[in-house]
Design an enzyme around this catalytic site. Sequence first.
Site: not given
Ligand SMILES: [Fe+2]
Length: 617
Positions: A433-435, A250, A396, A247, A294, A220, A406
């Site tokens: 995915h989880v930032h 963006y 991801h 990711d 995503n 990410d 999430h």
């Molecule tokens: Fe993501």
Amino acid sequence: MAMLPEVIAILALLACQAQSHLLQTESVRRNLIVEVGDAANQYSTAKPCSGNETSFMGCFLASSNAKDYPWGSPEIRYPADGSPWGVHLTGPYPDGTTYLVSWLTGAPTIGRNPAQPNTSSLITHAAVTPAQGGTETRFAGSIITYLRLYSDTTLANYSYLSPYIHHVILANLAPSTTYNYKVSCRNGSLAGNYSFKTLPKKTAGDGSSPYPLRIGIIGDVGQTRNSTATRDQVVSNNPQVVIHVGDNSYADNYHASNPDLNKAGGTNQQRWDSFNVLWEPLFSKVPVLNIPGNHEIESTGIKSTISLTTTSWSFPSNYPFQAYAARFPVPGSTPASFGNITANMFHSTVLGGVATLISINNYIAFQPGSPQYKWALSEFKKVNRTQTPWLFVQFHTSAYHTYTNHYKSMECFLSIWEPIFYQYGVDLVFNGHVHAYERTHPVYKYQKNTCGPIYVTVGDGGNLEGLYRDFVDDISSSAGKPRCELFTASGLSPAALYYQNPGGWSSSGPRPSNCPTMSFQPATGLEGGPPLMLLNTTAGQPLLGFCQSSQPLWSAWRDPSFGHAILDLISDTTARFRWYKNLVGLKVAVDDVVLERKDACVNRRRRQSRRARRILA
Ligand SMILES: [Fe+2]
Ligand SMILES: *[C@@H]1O[C@H](CO)[C@@H](O)[C@H](O)[C@H]1NC(C)=O
Ligand SMILES: *[C@@H]1O[C@H](CO)[C@@H](O)[C@H](O)[C@H]1NC(C)=O
Ligand SMILES: *[C@@H]1O[C@H](CO)[C@@H](O)[C@H](O)[C@H]1NC(C)=O
Ligand SMILES: *[C@@H]1O[C@H](CO)[C@@H](O)[C@H](O)[C@H]1NC(C)=O
Ligand SMILES: *[C@@H]1O[C@H](CO)[C@@H](O)[C@H](O)[C@H]1NC(C)=O
Ligand SMILES: *[C@@H]1O[C@H](CO)[C@@H](O)[C@H](O)[C@H]1NC(C)=O
Ligand SMILES: *[C@@H]1O[C@H](CO)[C@@H](O)[C@H](O)[C@H]1NC(C)=O
Ligand SMILES: *[C@@H]1O[C@H](CO)[C@@H](O)[C@H](O)[C@H]1NC(C)=O
Ligand SMILES: *[C@@H]1O[C@H](CO)[C@@H](O)[C@H](O)[C@H]1NC(C)=O
């Protein structure tokens, strides 16, 4: 060297035997992973956005840190005169000696229906020379472009034709060798002075060792000042290969017409160009193994169809993953597959001859019967743990984490894949995915289990969406209850959501309608207070051990801050895993654990080899 755990944990004989009925009659050799000197669960309440604790995300987003570099900034600028830019390496290929180098020349064409050039007869080159001297080898490759022809009338004047994207396969390079390399300009002359080192390759019988082998793990990443901090710290840590859990740019946070205009529902391809520029210092130096997230889907604005599924899920009516597939071919790609979306969605490869990495895309069909499922199962079956003792998986979306954002969105995926990971003895699973950062203990079905994989979430690369701060078990000061219990989506409680959609409650890709019922957090996986049982007797539902009021036992370390991870493989059985936090720097790894692979589920630690002890000392 920082904090090597000293205490040797006496690991109770855990549930491996008890779980064995799940393994049916497979004669798969189990390979187990345990933490050496594993301490208590830890978490950080770091508030990098201090002074605004009521709205952590709001505070972050209001600050200048949460912005990508403005369009035109020197950090993301590229030459349009035909010189190469955005150079990046992919690999190693499964043969362990082949890599792909990719780069761009020129600038995109933005306008009404630009004509896509026929590049099929164009040839491009890259030239590699061993840094220690020797002859130059020149490899020929091909050029592709891609066109995003927006069908939306409000975007009709913003069709994007990419710059030339050059892909050259560097075949049969010598292992553990530093190469200087140059790549072609538009006009064919070679330019640049790049350099990278190939991975080692274990060769049976010659006594060579691929250890220690250093793997960087990022996710990410985006294109903010925090992305740069992550990038530079990874470069300084000198990994031999980087796993990027998805990711990337963006770009889909922007309007098609304006690379500075954040707007939901669009996507701006120029932001992929700037992304390739920003990350060149790492990606041109270290080969990368990517998987789509995503933000790689980019399903808006164009008209075309593609289907990768034979069962219950199909793509929306446009080309998803288009920019990603054109710019980041999978390891193993051939010229015929450059830019082919279907061919670039998932992959598997071997690192140093000793570690298999299976990379799954959880945004395309993954259920039994789907092409990806059949492919992945055959990859798991092919692994010979005598030859490649380490087994890693990446996809991801984080499967095991305790942040509110999430939370539990991978229940459907886990219901299909967790028993498979367990059966094949996966050592580590890498997610994003989880930032934020989180590492689990070895876990299976929400219980600590020395036979299960460790799950690592590193969606903390620094992208513009900011960090996730809230844990599901945090007690809300206003409500006096854990956030988990308060959590609602579309006005529904977790329990109601579960019964409405057992596949998970937020978007994490295709969700087959026949997804099996999944397991929930059992009470025995908790400590520090009773679990909050969610009961809906109105609907005649059973108790769900769902929420928790403390960090669950399977969660080992969590910290909502930007950073990256380093995994050092030290021998066939020993590894050291570390997480570095941007705000702390490289002198101390905030999370630091030694891992031992076991050949059987035994309750004592295997002796480290002398070589492993020397490297760790
Ligand atoms: Fe993501
Ligand atoms: C705190 O966050 C809120 C919500 O986004 C924002 O309106 C406010 O300006 C922030 N306050 C400070 C001091 O940053
Ligand atoms: C080729 O293009 C590069 C980059 O624009 C330029 O520096 C170089 O002089 C050109 N070479 C020839 C032979 O035209
Ligand atoms: C592109 O060029 C090649 C070779 O020059 C030719 O064979 C091919 O038909 C062309 N493709 C299109 C779509 O025009
Ligand atoms: C697109 O360009 C055409 C011709 O230049 C113009 O008539 C039209 O208004 C433009 N559309 C938009 C949405 O800007
Ligand atoms: C390329 O860079 C390396 C160091 O990174 C240096 O040793 C070498 O001399 C350079 N080659 C050229 C042609 O500039
Ligand atoms: C993000 O980057 C900004 C600008 O360099 C810095 O001030 C901030 O501390 C960074 N935040 C984190 C969490 O690393
Ligand atoms: C793209 O790749 C898929 C999967 O490898 C293959 O079936 C298909 O024929 C390829 N398409 C083209 C146009 O080459
Ligand atoms: C796995 O590899 C080892 C060592 O090369 C070999 O002896 C063994 O036969 C292989 N096992 C299988 C099932 O192929
Ligand atoms: C309990 O179940 C009923 C009937 O299915 C549903 O309408 C209600 O939202 C549920 N309540 C909770 C708290 O989940």
